[in-house]
Write a protein that holds these residues in place. Structure first.
Motif, mmCIF file in Angstrom:
data_model
loop_
_atom_site.group_PDB
_atom_site.id
_atom_site.type_symbol
_atom_site.label_atom_id
_atom_site.label_comp_id
_atom_site.label_asym_id
_atom_site.label_seq_id
_atom_site.Cartn_x
_atom_site.Cartn_y
_atom_site.Cartn_z
ATOM 1 N N ASN A 187 0.846 -1.191 0.000
ATOM 2 C CA ASN A 187 0.000 0.000 0.000
ATOM 3 C C ASN A 187 0.887 1.248 0.000
ATOM 4 O O ASN A 187 2.054 1.203 0.395
ATOM 5 N N GLU A 198 1.058 3.917 1.771
ATOM 6 C CA GLU A 198 1.600 4.412 3.038
ATOM 7 C C GLU A 198 2.885 3.647 3.406
ATOM 8 O O GLU A 198 3.914 4.251 3.733
ATOM 9 N N TYR A 207 1.132 -13.186 -5.948
ATOM 10 C CA TYR A 207 -0.223 -12.979 -6.468
ATOM 11 C C TYR A 207 -0.196 -12.067 -7.697
ATOM 12 O O TYR A 207 -0.750 -12.398 -8.750
ATOM 13 N N TYR A 261 -1.216 -4.213 -4.494
ATOM 14 C CA TYR A 261 -1.745 -5.491 -5.020
ATOM 15 C C TYR A 261 -3.258 -5.491 -5.104
ATOM 16 O O TYR A 261 -3.855 -6.130 -5.967
ATOM 17 N N PHE A 262 -3.916 -4.720 -4.195
ATOM 18 C CA PHE A 262 -5.384 -4.735 -4.242
ATOM 19 C C PHE A 262 -5.914 -3.935 -5.428
ATOM 20 O O PHE A 262 -7.064 -4.087 -5.807
ATOM 21 N N ASP A 263 -5.034 -3.102 -6.033
ATOM 22 C CA ASP A 263 -5.433 -2.460 -7.290
ATOM 23 C C ASP A 263 -5.552 -3.510 -8.396
ATOM 24 O O ASP A 263 -6.453 -3.443 -9.242
ATOM 25 N N GLY A 272 3.664 -13.117 -0.385
ATOM 26 C CA GLY A 272 2.410 -13.629 -0.936
ATOM 27 C C GLY A 272 1.792 -12.698 -1.966
ATOM 28 O O GLY A 272 1.353 -13.142 -3.035
ATOM 29 N N SER A 273 1.773 -11.421 -1.669
ATOM 30 C CA SER A 273 1.132 -10.478 -2.591
ATOM 31 C C SER A 273 1.963 -10.293 -3.857
ATOM 32 O O SER A 273 1.416 -10.057 -4.935
ATOM 33 N N MET A 303 -6.377 -6.471 -7.860
ATOM 34 C CA MET A 303 -7.561 -7.232 -7.476
ATOM 35 C C MET A 303 -8.826 -6.526 -7.955
ATOM 36 O O MET A 303 -9.749 -7.147 -8.448
ATOM 37 N N GLU A 304 -8.838 -5.206 -7.824
ATOM 38 C CA GLU A 304 -10.034 -4.431 -8.141
ATOM 39 C C GLU A 304 -10.131 -4.106 -9.625
ATOM 40 O O GLU A 304 -11.207 -4.178 -10.201
ATOM 41 N N GLU A 305 -9.021 -3.677 -10.195
ATOM 42 C CA GLU A 305 -9.044 -3.266 -11.601
ATOM 43 C C GLU A 305 -7.853 -3.874 -12.317
ATOM 44 O O GLU A 305 -6.840 -3.223 -12.539
#
Lengths: 78, 385
Positions: B27, B29, B81, B49-51, B77-78, B53-55
């Motif tokens: 992230n 931060e 992924y 990484y969650f970006d 892990g990420s 996941m989302e887009e």
């Protein structure tokens, strides 16, 4: 704050990233707008990740706290 | 095939100026607080990484296709992924950092300092994740280490590779910015620990107290290690002069600054001590001595072999703004002007280094992560940047 109302609980204890966020996303996707998910994780990385993910997706992180069982998050689906 | 890489491999690629993209998927931060710093310019991109996941499509489109991709995350892990997502989009050369950014934070890179063929070997151990340096002297099969960090495995493997045993470790002061490895090494291999009682009095482990003027040996017939008590950064700060040629200067002398005297909460008092050290001890030393500091601030301070070393004369000349101050009052004023907050974790790290706290391994790793904040100057520039 632990007595906050929630509609569903997700246990991510013992999981490392990215799993807590993936599972949280899946749970939230399946919920209705306005419902609250309580998620519990033990990975310290999830603290900043969940907060950043929530602000990115527009779901609201109502509260997060560190308790004996781990990091507890209350997320309201937008 | 997604290939794992180690922090040491990453450092070697950075060092050789290999062409690749460092994709940090933490992230923003965490990325902003601590990231890979390279001796040379590096192509780096932060996409959480969650970006992905989302887009997925938009995020993948941000990653250049003409380069090798090295993914970094908190643990690993990420990064795996994201690496798998990139491969599913046709990226062919994708790697992930084993054990994540923490392994980068702990990684040590050895560099030989003096010429081959000398009677004893001087080694620099760079810790790029901390911008800190520990130093080693090998003589007659014995290794002395100055300011080791807690990467015990590295030092023991280094000793084995060089056919020597670790016999003693020297602390230049009670560190506040990283966890010292001396007592872990001592426990593992039985080496002696040296430090000044001004910092280590009351420590929970056995150490040999050093005093100004003491002379130790790197090995029975090896070079002298002379103690120069240099209080200021801390009351027990000590430099170690090796063979009248090198000075392990800890956080007393940096190549572009002095060690800040305000970390102990007594800025004025310790600044006074530091002024006395500067005028009575540092400036009276042989100016041709080679200074081996405990930290660097920028990679630019290193030479082309990545050695952070300079003569005392050059340091005094090129940092006249601080070393040239000629009254104690002006010096204290300079220190006051440059005071900035220290990371909260420093108080806890001091307790660990005195042996009063013994947190779990994971907790120690997390306390130990992040760049140091030990120099008395060169701060204003970073603030305005």
């Amino acid at each position: 704050m632990s007595e906050m109302n929630f509609d569903q609980v997700l246990d991510c204890k013992g999981m490392n990233c990215p799993l807590p966020v993936i599972k949280t996303k899946k749970a939230i996707d399946a919920m209705d707008s306005g419902q609250v998910l309580k998620m519990v994780a033990t990975d310290p990385g999830s603290k900043n990740d969940i907060s950043a993910w929530a602000s990115r997706t527009g779901n609201e992180l109502l509260n997060s706290e560190q308790t004996d069982e781990g990091y507890v998050f209350f997320i309201q689906k937008k | 095939m997604l290939t794992p890489y180690s922090a040491n491999e990453l450092f070697n690629w950075l060092r050789q100026k290999d062409d690749f993209l460092l994709l940090d998927v933490r992230n923003e931060e965490d990325f902003g607080r601590f990231q890979v710093e390279s001796p040379h310019k590096v192509d780096m991109l932060n996409v959480p990484y969650f970006d992905f996941m989302e887009e997925e499509e938009t995020s993948v489109a941000k990653v250049p296709r003409n380069k090798k991709i090295k993914v970094v995350c908190a643990k690993e892990g990420s990064a795996q992924y994201v690496g798998e997502i990139l491969e599913s989009h046709g990226f062919e050369d994708v790697g992930y950092l084993k054990e994540g950014i923490v392994s980068w934070g702990n990684m040590l890179a050895p560099v030989r300092v003096n010429e081959e063929g000398e009677a004893f070997e001087v080694w620099q151990f760079i810790r790029p994740g901390k911008a800190s340096l520990s130093w080693g002297v090998i003589s007659e099969g014995e290794l002395s280490i100055f300011d080791p960090s807690r990467n015990l495995e590295f030092y023991t493997e280094f000793a084995a590779e060089h056919g020597c045993k670790i016999t003693q470790t020297f602390e230049t002061h009670l560190q506040a910015d990283y966890i010292s490895g001396s007592r872990f090494i001592s426990k593992a291999v039985g080496s002696k620990v040296y430090g000044h009682s001004g910092d280590f009095m009351g420590a929970s482990f056995d150490y040999t107290a050093v005093q100004n003027g003491d002379i130790f040996k790197a090995s029975p017939n090896g070079p002298d290690i002379e103690v120069v008590h240099s209080p200021g950064h801390t009351p027990g700060s000590t430099c170690y002069k090796i063979d009248d040629t090198f000075v392990v200067s800890g956080d007393t002398i940096f190549l572009v600054s002095l060690g800040r005297p305000d970390l102990g909460g007594k800025a004025v008092e310790w600044a006074g001590m530091l002024y006395e050290t500067m005028t009575q001890k540092i400036k009276t030393m042989d100016p041709t001595l080679q200074i081996l500091p405990g930290h660097y601030i920028e990679w630019a301070e290193a030479d082309e072999d990545l050695v952070f070393m300079d003569t005392l004369q050059n340091i005094l000349d090129s940092n006249a703004a601080i070393y040239g101050i000629s009254t104690e009052a002006d010096f204290v004023e300079f220190i006051k002007q440059n005071i900035r907050k220290q990371p909260d974790v420093y108080a806890e790290i001091r307790k660990v280094n005195a042996g009063w706290l013994d947190p779990e391994d994971d907790e120690q790793s997390s306390m130990d992560l992040g760049k140091n904040e030990c120099a008395a100057s060169a701060y204003a520039a970073q603030q305005s940047a």
